[in-house]
Design a protein around this motif. Structure first.
Motif, short mmCIF file in Angstrom:
data_model
loop_
_atom_site.label_atom_id
_atom_site.label_comp_id
_atom_site.label_asym_id
_atom_site.label_seq_id
_atom_site.Cartn_x
_atom_site.Cartn_y
_atom_site.Cartn_z
N SER A 221 46.85 44.78 35.13
CA SER A 221 47.86 44.86 36.19
C SER A 221 47.30 44.35 37.51
N VAL A 222 46.09 44.79 37.86
CA VAL A 222 45.46 44.34 39.10
C VAL A 222 45.27 42.82 39.09
N THR A 223 44.79 42.31 37.96
CA THR A 223 44.54 40.87 37.85
C THR A 223 45.82 40.06 38.00
N CYS A 226 47.42 40.36 41.69
CA CYS A 226 46.64 39.57 42.66
C CYS A 226 46.86 38.07 42.45
N TRP A 227 46.88 37.67 41.22
CA TRP A 227 47.06 36.25 40.89
C TRP A 227 48.42 35.75 41.38
N GLU A 228 49.47 36.53 41.12
CA GLU A 228 50.81 36.13 41.52
C GLU A 228 50.96 36.08 43.05
N VAL A 229 50.39 37.07 43.73
CA VAL A 229 50.50 37.10 45.19
C VAL A 229 49.75 35.92 45.81
N GLN A 248 41.53 36.26 50.86
CA GLN A 248 40.15 36.49 50.45
C GLN A 248 40.02 37.82 49.69
N THR A 249 40.71 38.85 50.16
CA THR A 249 40.66 40.16 49.49
C THR A 249 41.29 40.09 48.12
N LEU A 250 42.46 39.45 48.04
CA LEU A 250 43.14 39.34 46.76
C LEU A 250 42.33 38.50 45.78
N LEU A 251 41.67 37.45 46.26
CA LEU A 251 40.85 36.61 45.39
C LEU A 251 39.67 37.40 44.84
N PHE A 252 39.05 38.23 45.69
CA PHE A 252 37.95 39.06 45.22
C PHE A 252 38.43 40.04 44.15
N LEU A 253 39.58 40.68 44.39
CA LEU A 253 40.12 41.63 43.42
C LEU A 253 40.48 40.94 42.11
N PHE A 254 41.00 39.71 42.22
CA PHE A 254 41.35 38.97 41.02
C PHE A 254 40.12 38.64 40.19
N PHE A 256 37.17 40.05 40.28
CA PHE A 256 36.59 41.29 39.78
C PHE A 256 37.41 41.84 38.62
N GLY A 257 38.74 41.89 38.78
CA GLY A 257 39.59 42.42 37.73
C GLY A 257 39.53 41.61 36.46
N LEU A 258 39.53 40.28 36.58
CA LEU A 258 39.47 39.42 35.40
C LEU A 258 38.13 39.55 34.69
N SER A 259 37.04 39.58 35.44
CA SER A 259 35.71 39.72 34.84
C SER A 259 35.58 41.06 34.12
N ALA A 260 36.04 42.12 34.79
CA ALA A 260 35.96 43.45 34.18
C ALA A 260 36.86 43.55 32.95
N LEU A 261 38.03 42.89 33.01
CA LEU A 261 38.95 42.92 31.87
C LEU A 261 38.33 42.22 30.65
N ILE A 262 37.74 41.06 30.87
CA ILE A 262 37.10 40.33 29.75
C ILE A 262 35.95 41.15 29.18
N TYR A 263 35.12 41.71 30.05
CA TYR A 263 33.99 42.53 29.59
C TYR A 263 34.49 43.74 28.80
N ARG A 264 35.53 44.38 29.31
CA ARG A 264 36.07 45.58 28.64
C ARG A 264 36.68 45.24 27.28
N GLU A 265 37.49 44.19 27.22
CA GLU A 265 38.22 43.89 25.99
C GLU A 265 37.31 43.39 24.87
N LEU A 266 36.16 42.84 25.23
CA LEU A 266 35.23 42.36 24.20
C LEU A 266 34.31 43.45 23.67
N ARG A 267 34.34 44.63 24.29
CA ARG A 267 33.39 45.68 23.91
C ARG A 267 34.04 46.89 23.25
N ILE A 268 35.37 46.96 23.17
CA ILE A 268 36.00 48.12 22.56
C ILE A 268 36.65 47.71 21.24
N ALA A 269 36.85 48.70 20.36
CA ALA A 269 37.37 48.42 19.03
C ALA A 269 38.88 48.19 19.02
N ASN A 270 39.59 48.80 19.97
CA ASN A 270 41.05 48.70 20.00
C ASN A 270 41.50 48.13 21.35
#
Length: 533
Positions: A221-223, A226-229, A248-254, A256-270
């Motif tokens: 949702s954050v990603t 931020c991307w749309e705005v 600049q703030t939205l770009l940082f959040l985007f 960060f959110g995208l990196s964290a999302l990719i890291y999270r989704e590749l490490r959990i089973a579901n």
């Protein structure tokens, strides 16, 4: 076995599958239609709600962003609530949100209602497709998915025409009120013919023991927000030159959110979004192609009505009618390509042909002038939409043909997410190109508009006496002549900016053909369904 082959036993039903198809395609068409029906009415919405035209763009982007957030979890919601219950709830909420959009007293309320509409609509496409696959036997699923493909592809093409007619004759609010009777009809029909099959009920019981990826949803949702705005407001806020640091703030959040999302989704089973599906090179290439292709479609669909209304003086109805003939050719090409695929044609070659056709149509548009009639706009648009129709079905064959059966649900959700987000990006990028290039062309035209230019002198020689005859004031007559020159400069600069959007779209279509070279052989097996993802 292809991506579309259903391995589960179909439930015995006394209701004809074509009745089921007629029922479930109605809400799908209605939901996809709402991604473009408001495009030709943005100026009317802004005027009616006393808001800037640039702010009215949120009516489009907010809907697409909400759609993008809900699509990845639509499968989980269907399992937890029951697919029938979730489908009917989505239709009901979408209908209610449409009524709220029509009654909105301000742009803020309208945008909030569009968000609710997008969240409800995100579950309609995956659910209706799943219902169709369960309702039809395997040998008839090609016809079922062709019906679904007609709704998913034809709705964005019909949207501007229908939206323009309704806006001119009844007012912009009725483009949302239209969904109310259609939604009520869909609820009635789907409640009568849609039921959950036995295998889905068993899967529903197993899914209750799986934890939901709440953190993944928050990061997504954050990603997306931020991307749309950034896309919608970046140009207005001067991108990284924004003195208030909003971009600049939205770009940082985007990031960060995208990196964290990719890291999270590749490490959990579901995972919420199964990124492991991107390991298949066919699917990876198709994701990139569908994202950019729908970006080109929406860029074209937004830019063409704006060009016709601002430079040719067309009203919303007439500009919509110019776009409508392409829908007929889209249907013809959809059936033709489905037939070729069922006879063993390699999907890669058809995809390349579709991309080339789409690029040629945009290139044709880029070389138009201001001295044209409506039919000289109709045919390039027909070529663009025909190219997308050629691309649509083969891409769905190539995308899922090597995906394991247990990962197909996740692959469908990811492809649908990228398709919708591509449309949102295309809408925003087209507006950015138009604004930037209009400034560029204005400056370039100014370089030649001086007293040494014979064309300028000829214009002033003709117009000064004309205005003097009406005013009797030589200085005022000369000033009015200069205003005529300024108006023509602005008109030419704006037209060149719009044509630049088509040039970029053509270049994107050609570059996407390189992605086809990275794919493996993709021939649909006999009996496999061919159509929308």
């Amino acid at each position: 076995m292809t991506a579309a082959t259903v391995a589960v036993p179909l439930p015995k039903r006394s209701i004809s599958p074509w009745v089921v198809a007629a029922a479930v395609v109605i809400p799908t068409f209605m939901e996809v239609l709402d991604t473009t029906i408001a495009n030709v009415a943005l100026r009317y919405i802004a005027g009616g709600l006393s808001s800037p035209v640039t702010d009215s763009e949120w009516v489009i982007t907010s809907y697409l962003a909400a759609n993008a957030i809900i699509l990845p979890i639509s499968g989980w919601l269907a399992l937890r609530l029951g697919r029938r219950n979730y489908f009917l709830l989505s239709i009901g909420t979408f209908t209610l949100a449409s009524a709220l959009c029509g009654m909105a007293p301000s742009l803020t309320v309208l945008i909030a209602s569009r968000v609710l509409q997008g969240l409800a609509g995100g579950g309609l496409q995956p659910s209706s497709q799943a219902v169709l696959l369960d309702a039809f036997p395997q040998e008839k699923q090609g016809a079922a998915m062709t019906v679904f493909g007609m709704a998913a592809l034809l709705a964005p093409v019909v949207g501007p025409t229908l939206g323009g007619y309704i806006t001119d004759n009844f007012g912009w609010r009725w483009i949302f009120y239209l969904n109310v009777p259609v939604g009520l009809l869909a609820v009635f029909m789907c409640s009568a013919v849609v039921a959950d099959p036995e295998y889905l009920q068993a899967e529903r019981n197993r899914s209750r023991r799986r934890p939901f990826d709440t953190l993944g949803l928050c990061l997504l949702s954050v990603t997306m927000v931020c991307w749309e705005v950034i896309l919608s407001k970046g140009q207005e806020w001067d991108w990284l030159g924004d003195p208030f640091l909003r971009v600049q703030t939205l770009l940082f959040l985007f990031v960060f959110g995208l990196s964290a999302l990719i890291y999270r989704e590749l490490r959990i089973a579901n995972p919420l979004i199964n990124l492991r599906t991107l390991a298949d090179r066919n699917f990876r290439a198709c994701c990139f192609i569908i994202f950019c292709a729908y970006g080109v479609l929406y860029a074209n669909t937004v830019t063409l009505p704006a060009l016709l209304q601002s430079l040719f003086g067309y009203d919303a109805t007439r500009s919509g009618l110019v776009l409508s003939p392409a829908g007929v050719f889209a249907l013809v090409m959809l059936f033709l390509i489905g037939t070729l695929l069922s006879r063993g044609f390699d999907a890669r070659y058809l995809m390349a042909g579709g991309l080339l056709t789409m690029a040629l149509g945009n290139y044709w548009m880029a070389h138009l002038t201001l001295d044209i009639g409506p039919w000289q706009v109709v045919w390039p648009r027909v070529v663009v939409i025909a190219g997308l129709s050629i691309l649509f079905a083969p891409l769905n064959v190539a995308a899922f043909i090597y995906i394991p059966k247990e990962m197909r649900g996740a692959a469908v959700g990811l492809l649908a997410l990228l398709r919708n987000e591509g449309g949102s990006v295309g809408t925003s990028v087209a507006q950015i190109i138009e604004e930037r290039r209009e400034q560029f062309h204005t400056l370039r035209l100014n370089e030649r508009l001086d007293a040494l230019n014979p064309a300028v002198n000829q214009l002033l020689t003709r117009t000064d006496p004309l205005f003097f005859h009406r005013t009797g004031d030589p200085p005022l007559s000369h000033q009015m002549s200069l205003q005529v020159l300024e108006h023509e400069r602005a008109r030419q600069a704006l037209s060149l900016a719009y044509f630049d959007v088509f040039t970029v779209s053509a270049a994107v279509g050609v570059l996407l053909m390189l992605g086809v070279l990275l794919m493996r052989r993709s021939v649909a097996e006999q009996g496999a369904h061919i159509g929308a993802e």
